[in-house]
Design a protein around this motif. Structure first.
Motif, mmCIF file in Angstrom:
data_model
loop_
_atom_site.group_PDB
_atom_site.id
_atom_site.type_symbol
_atom_site.label_atom_id
_atom_site.label_comp_id
_atom_site.label_asym_id
_atom_site.label_seq_id
_atom_site.Cartn_x
_atom_site.Cartn_y
_atom_site.Cartn_z
ATOM 1 N N ASN A 70 -8.997 -14.194 -0.588
ATOM 2 C CA ASN A 70 -8.502 -15.263 -1.437
ATOM 3 C C ASN A 70 -7.003 -15.467 -1.189
ATOM 4 O OD1 ASN A 70 -7.242 -16.385 -4.006
ATOM 5 N ND2 ASN A 70 -9.411 -16.649 -4.468
ATOM 6 N N ALA A 71 -6.649 -16.609 -0.626
ATOM 7 C CA ALA A 71 -5.259 -16.857 -0.243
ATOM 8 C C ALA A 71 -4.330 -16.876 -1.450
ATOM 9 C CB ALA A 71 -5.158 -18.176 0.515
ATOM 10 N N ASP A 72 -4.798 -17.437 -2.572
ATOM 11 C CA ASP A 72 -3.949 -17.499 -3.765
ATOM 12 C C ASP A 72 -3.658 -16.103 -4.299
ATOM 13 O OD1 ASP A 72 -3.798 -20.258 -3.694
ATOM 14 O OD2 ASP A 72 -5.559 -20.534 -4.968
ATOM 15 N N LEU A 73 -4.674 -15.255 -4.349
ATOM 16 C CA LEU A 73 -4.464 -13.882 -4.807
ATOM 17 C C LEU A 73 -3.534 -13.147 -3.855
ATOM 18 C CD1 LEU A 73 -5.053 -11.481 -6.648
ATOM 19 C CD2 LEU A 73 -7.159 -11.083 -5.346
ATOM 20 N N ALA A 74 -3.720 -13.330 -2.569
ATOM 21 C CA ALA A 74 -2.870 -12.655 -1.582
ATOM 22 C C ALA A 74 -1.401 -13.032 -1.770
ATOM 23 C CB ALA A 74 -3.327 -13.002 -0.169
ATOM 24 N N ARG A 75 -1.140 -14.305 -2.038
ATOM 25 C CA ARG A 75 0.246 -14.770 -2.186
ATOM 26 C C ARG A 75 0.917 -14.232 -3.445
ATOM 27 N NH1 ARG A 75 -1.720 -19.598 0.376
ATOM 28 N NH2 ARG A 75 -2.423 -20.409 -1.633
ATOM 29 N N ARG A 76 0.126 -13.787 -4.416
ATOM 30 C CA ARG A 76 0.709 -13.270 -5.653
ATOM 31 C C ARG A 76 1.260 -11.853 -5.489
ATOM 32 N NH1 ARG A 76 -2.607 -15.204 -10.925
ATOM 33 N NH2 ARG A 76 -0.913 -14.032 -11.832
ATOM 34 N N MET A 77 0.935 -11.198 -4.389
ATOM 35 C CA MET A 77 1.467 -9.871 -4.121
ATOM 36 C C MET A 77 2.857 -9.984 -3.493
ATOM 37 S SD MET A 77 -1.020 -7.984 -5.255
ATOM 38 C CE MET A 77 -1.625 -9.285 -6.374
ATOM 39 N N GLN A 78 3.698 -8.993 -3.723
ATOM 40 C CA GLN A 78 5.078 -9.033 -3.224
ATOM 41 C C GLN A 78 5.143 -8.992 -1.700
ATOM 42 O OE1 GLN A 78 5.964 -5.553 -5.543
ATOM 43 N NE2 GLN A 78 7.438 -6.642 -6.812
ATOM 44 N N THR A 79 4.264 -8.215 -1.093
ATOM 45 C CA THR A 79 4.221 -8.069 0.359
ATOM 46 C C THR A 79 2.835 -8.458 0.850
ATOM 47 O OG1 THR A 79 5.836 -6.259 0.318
ATOM 48 C CG2 THR A 79 4.470 -6.446 2.291
ATOM 49 N N ARG A 80 2.775 -9.157 1.967
ATOM 50 C CA ARG A 80 1.483 -9.567 2.522
ATOM 51 C C ARG A 80 1.339 -9.035 3.942
ATOM 52 N NH1 ARG A 80 1.206 -15.288 3.019
ATOM 53 N NH2 ARG A 80 3.482 -15.338 2.885
ATOM 54 N N PHE A 81 0.198 -8.389 4.181
ATOM 55 C CA PHE A 81 -0.123 -7.883 5.517
ATOM 56 C C PHE A 81 -1.360 -8.592 6.042
ATOM 57 C CE2 PHE A 81 1.812 -4.049 3.478
ATOM 58 C CZ PHE A 81 2.889 -3.883 4.340
ATOM 59 N N GLU A 82 -1.476 -8.610 7.358
ATOM 60 C CA GLU A 82 -2.682 -9.122 8.005
ATOM 61 C C GLU A 82 -3.152 -8.117 9.044
ATOM 62 O OE1 GLU A 82 -4.223 -13.278 9.971
ATOM 63 O OE2 GLU A 82 -2.297 -12.486 10.674
ATOM 64 N N ILE A 83 -4.466 -7.889 9.083
ATOM 65 C CA ILE A 83 -5.052 -7.054 10.126
ATOM 66 C C ILE A 83 -5.898 -7.923 11.034
ATOM 67 C CG2 ILE A 83 -6.661 -5.181 10.645
ATOM 68 C CD1 ILE A 83 -5.862 -3.762 8.173
ATOM 69 N N ARG A 84 -5.608 -7.822 12.330
ATOM 70 C CA ARG A 84 -6.416 -8.503 13.346
ATOM 71 C C ARG A 84 -6.590 -7.563 14.527
ATOM 72 N NH1 ARG A 84 -7.700 -13.788 13.090
ATOM 73 N NH2 ARG A 84 -6.764 -15.013 11.405
ATOM 74 N N SER A 85 -7.828 -7.409 14.942
ATOM 75 C CA SER A 85 -8.144 -6.540 16.081
ATOM 76 C C SER A 85 -7.553 -5.144 15.894
ATOM 77 C CB SER A 85 -7.629 -7.158 17.379
ATOM 78 O OG SER A 85 -8.205 -8.432 17.587
ATOM 79 N N GLY A 86 -7.572 -4.672 14.646
ATOM 80 C CA GLY A 86 -7.137 -3.318 14.357
ATOM 81 C C GLY A 86 -5.639 -3.132 14.241
ATOM 82 N N GLU A 87 -4.863 -4.215 14.401
ATOM 83 C CA GLU A 87 -3.410 -4.112 14.328
ATOM 84 C C GLU A 87 -2.898 -4.789 13.063
ATOM 85 O OE1 GLU A 87 -1.769 -5.626 17.926
ATOM 86 O OE2 GLU A 87 -2.591 -3.994 19.168
ATOM 87 N N LEU A 88 -1.891 -4.167 12.449
ATOM 88 C CA LEU A 88 -1.331 -4.663 11.188
ATOM 89 C C LEU A 88 -0.005 -5.378 11.426
ATOM 90 C CD1 LEU A 88 -1.800 -4.313 7.964
ATOM 91 C CD2 LEU A 88 0.049 -2.644 8.153
ATOM 92 N N SER A 89 0.154 -6.551 10.816
ATOM 93 C CA SER A 89 1.422 -7.260 10.876
ATOM 94 C C SER A 89 1.816 -7.691 9.469
ATOM 95 C CB SER A 89 1.316 -8.478 11.797
ATOM 96 O OG SER A 89 0.317 -9.376 11.352
ATOM 97 N N ARG A 90 3.100 -7.835 9.235
ATOM 98 C CA ARG A 90 3.625 -8.256 7.933
ATOM 99 C C ARG A 90 3.803 -9.761 7.932
ATOM 100 N NH1 ARG A 90 6.824 -5.491 3.786
ATOM 101 N NH2 ARG A 90 6.651 -3.617 5.065
ATOM 102 N N LEU A 91 3.239 -10.407 6.918
ATOM 103 C CA LEU A 91 3.353 -11.858 6.790
ATOM 104 C C LEU A 91 4.518 -12.284 5.918
ATOM 105 C CD1 LEU A 91 -0.422 -12.789 6.299
ATOM 106 C CD2 LEU A 91 0.914 -12.831 8.408
ATOM 107 N N GLY A 92 4.912 -11.421 5.001
ATOM 108 C CA GLY A 92 5.996 -11.783 4.093
ATOM 109 C C GLY A 92 6.163 -10.770 3.006
#
Length: 225
Positions: A203-225
């Protein structure tokens, strides 16, 4: 609060190795909130299971409150989950034969708590009041709405006053209105109780309500904000 260093997870299967997580690194401070997004099968739930000492990484360290949870014995891991952790799952896993109050008190049944049953019961009732279920203590799960069942699960996750809350798709099976209510509930409890919170969600809206956002793709983690 949380320090994850070079964490990888590889599942060995007949004839092949499946690398689910590949060199994950991140840190979160006490009381910080974070969301983890990514496509299905990208490793989000695996990461939560590692943080919650339900599984062990193939390599790397996971320090929570100064302890490397990946090196705990089975007994130590169970004690850690019971006393320091609160889990909220997409499917609430409430016991149908137990009342709302009894479901919230279930973590205490694992034992090892240095307080009386009366103190725990009082806290459970207080939490259920905070999530709007003070009139539902004697009801059974089948008598509750989807949002009420999830609110019960949130109260259960917090009854042990955890330092860390882990939520795996907590709104995945809820409608838009109930999703908003549960999102408000998680935000309020983080603010009022100071619980560090990590939420896996589509849920994109729920994700944006968190202070920090991460994304996992192909087993690798990146910070979105």
């Amino acid at each position: 609060m949380i320090k994850v260093q070079d964490v990888s997870k590889v599942y060995e299967m007949p004839g092949e190795s499946l690398r689910v997580l590949d060199g994950i690194n991140f840190e979160l401070a006490q009381g910080e909130t974070a969301s983890v997004v990514g496509p299905s099968g990208s490793g989000k739930t695996t990461l939560l299971n590692l943080l919650g000492a339900l599984d062990r990484p193939t390599s790397g360290t996971i320090e929570i409150g100064g302890r490397d949870v990946a090196r705990l014995s089975e007994e130590e891991a169970a004690d850690f989950r019971n006393k320091a952790l609160g889990f909220v799952f997409q499917h609430h896993h409430l016991l149908p034969q137990c009342t709302v109050l009894e479901n919230v008190l279930i973590p205490r049944l694992a034992g090892g708590w240095d307080e009386s049953a009366e103190v725990t019961t009082a806290r459970a009732k207080e939490l259920l009041g905070e999530v709007g279920l003070q009139e539902r203590l004697g009801h059974f799960p089948y008598q509750l709405s989807g949002g009420e069942r999830m609110s019960t699960a949130v109260a259960r996750a917090l009854v042990n006053e955890p330092d860390l809350g882990l939520a795996d798709e907590p709104t995945g099976s809820l409608d838009a209105e109930t999703t908003e209510k549960v999102a408000d509930l998680l935000a309020d409890l983080n603010r009022e109780k100071g619980v560090t919170l990590i939420v896996v969600t589509h849920n994109a809206d729920l994700a944006r309500r968190m202070q920090t956002r991460f994304e996992i793709r192909s087993g690798e983690l990146s910070r979105l904000g």
